[in-house]
Motif scaffolding. Structure first.
Motif: not given
Length: 153
Positions: A71-83
């Motif tokens: 939601x904050x537009x931090x796709x790289x961090x979101x991808x890491x959390x999903x991984x």
């Protein structure tokens, strides 16, 4: 093999394979388990169910963090959390599908009705019956919504 022992073995394998995401996720989860073991008045060994509950809590944190980052537009961090969440999902039982959950809830509603509970006021009685059956396989909010649908609809 216990779940905690499996985590430790997998951590060793991940470190040897230089799998940074897997090793850091398992390391953080083992730390959370240790923290839960030493919480309270005296240290104790957690049961398999308690270890599973800690892993479930950690996985939920990862999902929520991934959503917040997205939601904050931090796709790289979101991808890491999903991984990291996917790594933890490998240690949890398969989540219940909607049909399976609905069937368990319907069975619990019948059981509660046999005990005299009916209508929306039976929510607590039905939840008491269904929660042990779905423990660790469905989130509480999802279970409550299914029970509410079954009782009202």
């Amino acid at each position: 093999m216990t779940l905690k022992k499996q985590l430790k073995d997998d951590l060793t394998a991940a470190i040897k394979a230089r799998d940074e995401i897997r090793s850091s996720t398992i390391r953080l989860t083992l730390t959370a388990i240790t923290n839960a073991e030493v919480a309270g008045k005296e240290a104790r060994e957690l049961s398999e169910d308690e270890v599973r509950a800690v892993i479930t809590r950690e996985a939920k944190k990862r999902r929520e963090a991934a959503d917040a980052f997205a939601q904050a537009g931090r796709t790289e961090s979101a991808a890491r959390e999903r991984a990291e969440g996917e790594v933890l999902a490998g240690y949890l039982p398969q989540p219940l599908g909607d049909d399976e959950l609905a069937a368990l809830v319907a069975e619990a509603v019948k059981e509660a009705a046999a005990g005299g509970a009916e209508g929306p006021r039976a929510m607590g009685a039905v939840m008491k019956i269904v929660n042990p059956k779905v423990a660790g396989r469905a989130e509480g909010g999802r279970v409550a919504a299914a029970v509410k649908r079954a009782l009202v609809g």
